[in-house]
Scaffold this motif. Structure first.
Motif, mmCIF file in Angstrom:
data_model
loop_
_atom_site.group_PDB
_atom_site.id
_atom_site.type_symbol
_atom_site.label_atom_id
_atom_site.label_comp_id
_atom_site.label_asym_id
_atom_site.label_seq_id
_atom_site.Cartn_x
_atom_site.Cartn_y
_atom_site.Cartn_z
ATOM 1 N N ALA A 254 50.176 53.152 63.555
ATOM 2 C CA ALA A 254 50.640 53.113 64.943
ATOM 3 C C ALA A 254 49.494 52.854 65.925
ATOM 4 O O ALA A 254 49.720 52.694 67.123
ATOM 5 C CB ALA A 254 51.337 54.429 65.286
ATOM 6 N N ALA A 255 48.254 52.823 65.415
ATOM 7 C CA ALA A 255 47.096 52.652 66.305
ATOM 8 C C ALA A 255 47.073 51.227 66.858
ATOM 9 O O ALA A 255 47.561 50.296 66.243
ATOM 10 C CB ALA A 255 45.812 52.938 65.535
ATOM 11 N N GLU A 256 46.507 51.094 68.029
ATOM 12 C CA GLU A 256 46.375 49.785 68.662
ATOM 13 C C GLU A 256 44.921 49.569 69.072
ATOM 14 O O GLU A 256 44.415 50.318 69.899
ATOM 15 C CB GLU A 256 47.286 49.721 69.888
ATOM 16 C CG GLU A 256 47.458 48.345 70.473
ATOM 17 C CD GLU A 256 47.969 47.312 69.493
ATOM 18 O OE1 GLU A 256 47.247 46.315 69.306
ATOM 19 O OE2 GLU A 256 49.043 47.512 68.912
ATOM 20 N N PRO A 257 44.172 48.631 68.534
ATOM 21 C CA PRO A 257 44.608 47.705 67.510
ATOM 22 C C PRO A 257 44.746 48.399 66.158
ATOM 23 O O PRO A 257 44.055 49.396 65.897
ATOM 24 C CB PRO A 257 43.480 46.659 67.474
ATOM 25 C CG PRO A 257 42.254 47.424 67.872
ATOM 26 C CD PRO A 257 42.721 48.436 68.879
ATOM 27 N N ARG A 258 45.585 47.852 65.333
ATOM 28 C CA ARG A 258 45.757 48.433 63.997
ATOM 29 C C ARG A 258 44.619 47.970 63.092
ATOM 30 O O ARG A 258 44.392 46.777 62.937
ATOM 31 C CB ARG A 258 47.108 48.005 63.406
ATOM 32 C CG ARG A 258 47.338 48.620 62.046
ATOM 33 C CD ARG A 258 48.724 48.395 61.521
ATOM 34 N NE ARG A 258 48.839 49.026 60.224
ATOM 35 C CZ ARG A 258 49.917 49.008 59.464
ATOM 36 N NH1 ARG A 258 51.008 48.391 59.892
ATOM 37 N NH2 ARG A 258 49.935 49.613 58.294
ATOM 38 N N LEU A 259 43.912 48.952 62.503
ATOM 39 C CA LEU A 259 42.791 48.618 61.628
ATOM 40 C C LEU A 259 43.080 48.922 60.165
ATOM 41 O O LEU A 259 42.448 48.347 59.272
ATOM 42 C CB LEU A 259 41.534 49.383 62.062
ATOM 43 C CG LEU A 259 41.015 49.079 63.474
ATOM 44 C CD1 LEU A 259 39.799 49.947 63.778
ATOM 45 C CD2 LEU A 259 40.656 47.605 63.632
ATOM 46 N N MET B 287 49.424 44.128 64.375
ATOM 47 C CA MET B 287 50.652 43.902 63.638
ATOM 48 C C MET B 287 51.322 45.238 63.328
ATOM 49 O O MET B 287 50.690 46.158 62.853
ATOM 50 C CB MET B 287 50.309 43.178 62.338
ATOM 51 C CG MET B 287 51.529 42.767 61.589
ATOM 52 S SD MET B 287 51.108 42.367 59.899
ATOM 53 C CE MET B 287 52.740 42.011 59.324
ATOM 54 N N ARG B 288 52.622 45.329 63.602
ATOM 55 C CA ARG B 288 53.306 46.610 63.452
ATOM 56 C C ARG B 288 53.714 46.909 62.012
ATOM 57 O O ARG B 288 53.165 47.758 61.355
ATOM 58 C CB ARG B 288 54.543 46.644 64.367
ATOM 59 C CG ARG B 288 54.202 47.064 65.763
ATOM 60 C CD ARG B 288 53.917 48.589 65.819
ATOM 61 N NE ARG B 288 52.938 48.857 66.836
ATOM 62 C CZ ARG B 288 51.670 49.193 66.582
ATOM 63 N NH1 ARG B 288 51.234 49.332 65.370
ATOM 64 N NH2 ARG B 288 50.825 49.403 67.556
ATOM 65 N N HIS B 289 54.700 46.182 61.516
ATOM 66 C CA HIS B 289 55.208 46.511 60.183
ATOM 67 C C HIS B 289 54.904 45.388 59.206
ATOM 68 O O HIS B 289 55.146 44.226 59.497
ATOM 69 C CB HIS B 289 56.718 46.753 60.234
ATOM 70 C CG HIS B 289 57.056 47.927 61.083
ATOM 71 N ND1 HIS B 289 56.716 49.210 60.726
ATOM 72 C CD2 HIS B 289 57.668 48.016 62.280
ATOM 73 C CE1 HIS B 289 57.110 50.041 61.675
ATOM 74 N NE2 HIS B 289 57.681 49.339 62.630
ATOM 75 N N VAL B 290 54.405 45.789 58.050
ATOM 76 C CA VAL B 290 54.054 44.799 57.044
ATOM 77 C C VAL B 290 55.246 44.486 56.156
ATOM 78 O O VAL B 290 55.866 45.385 55.586
ATOM 79 C CB VAL B 290 52.913 45.318 56.139
ATOM 80 C CG1 VAL B 290 52.626 44.314 55.026
ATOM 81 C CG2 VAL B 290 51.682 45.617 56.949
#
Ligand SMILES: CC(C)(COP(=O)(O)OP(=O)(O)OC[C@H]1O[C@@H](n2cnc3c(N)ncnc32)[C@H](O)[C@@H]1OP(=O)(O)O)[C@@H](O)C(=O)NCCC(=O)NCCS
Length: 182
Positions: A59-64, A1-4
């Motif tokens: 910005a990491a993929e996957p976002r942790l 998920m990018r932006h919360v």
């Protein structure tokens, strides 16, 4: 998920930005707000570095890692900070941490914040387990997590090293299949 962007009735969660540095420092730099946290009050520079690291992690993929500003739903000012960290080896599970500015304590906001973090983690991120570790002496955090539906699991001895020495933690958790939005 990018932006919360995750809103409840009284509170909202969004990603932290550089502009939040003073609002976050008002919490992480405050001796009262950090009394149960495993670190000494942070300097403004340390908080700026924390936001920079959070922005990179977003910005990491996957976002942790999700480091989020807690905003008043009406006024939109930042009244707290929340953290949700997905375990890399157990990505169904995440640890939460949270802190509010002392000016807003004691009005049910902390309990609402835990509820909002649970709904974000279960409904938005699809997690199965969400847990938090608190100081044994942190009664407001205990009550906020219990009222929001996080049961006490037990004690981790000498879990963290603080400026005052080793400290145990009490772990609380909620499971998706037991959780009902309250
Ligand atoms: C933990 C924290 C978020 C709670 O926020 P809050 O807005 O005061 O929480 P609430 O108003 O929802 O109160 C939760 C419960 O604690 C009780 N409480 C609040 N402050 C209290 C105090 N100083 N002494 C005793 N009980 C207190 C409330 O009465 C409420 O109990 P209830 O559910 O039986 O009515 C806040 O104290 C905080 O930011 N602390 C510093 C950071 C921290 O310790 N984070 C937790 C890390 S695990």
């Amino acid at each position: 998920m990018r932006h919360v962007v995750w809103n409840g009735e009284r509170l909202g969660l969004r990603d932290v930005t550089e502009a939040d540095v003073h609002a976050l420092h008002a919490i992480y730099g405050d001796p009262t707000a950090t009394q149960h946290m495993p670190f000494a009050p942070r300097s403004l520079g340390e908080v700026a570095a924390l936001i920079e690291a959070a922005t990179q992690a977003a910005a990491a993929e996957p976002r942790l890692l999700y480091v989020m500003a807690v905003v008043d739903a009406e006024r939109r000012d930042v009244i707290g900070v929340a953290r949700l960290h997905i375990e890399a080896e157990h990505p169904h599970s995440a640890e939460i941490g949270f802190g509010l500015h002392p000016d807003v304590w004691g009005r049910g906001v902390g309990t609402d914040l835990v509820r909002l973090l649970l709904s974000f983690g279960f409904k938005q991120l699809g997690l199965h387990r969400i847990w938090g570790a608190r100081s044994p002496a942190n009664l407001p955090a205990q009550l906020a997590m219990l009222t929001a539906g996080m049961v006490e699991e037990g004690r981790i001895r000498h879990h963290v090293h603080t400026p005052h020495g080793w400290r145990d933690s009490i772990v609380h958790s909620a499971l998706e299949d037991e959780w009902t939005e309250r």
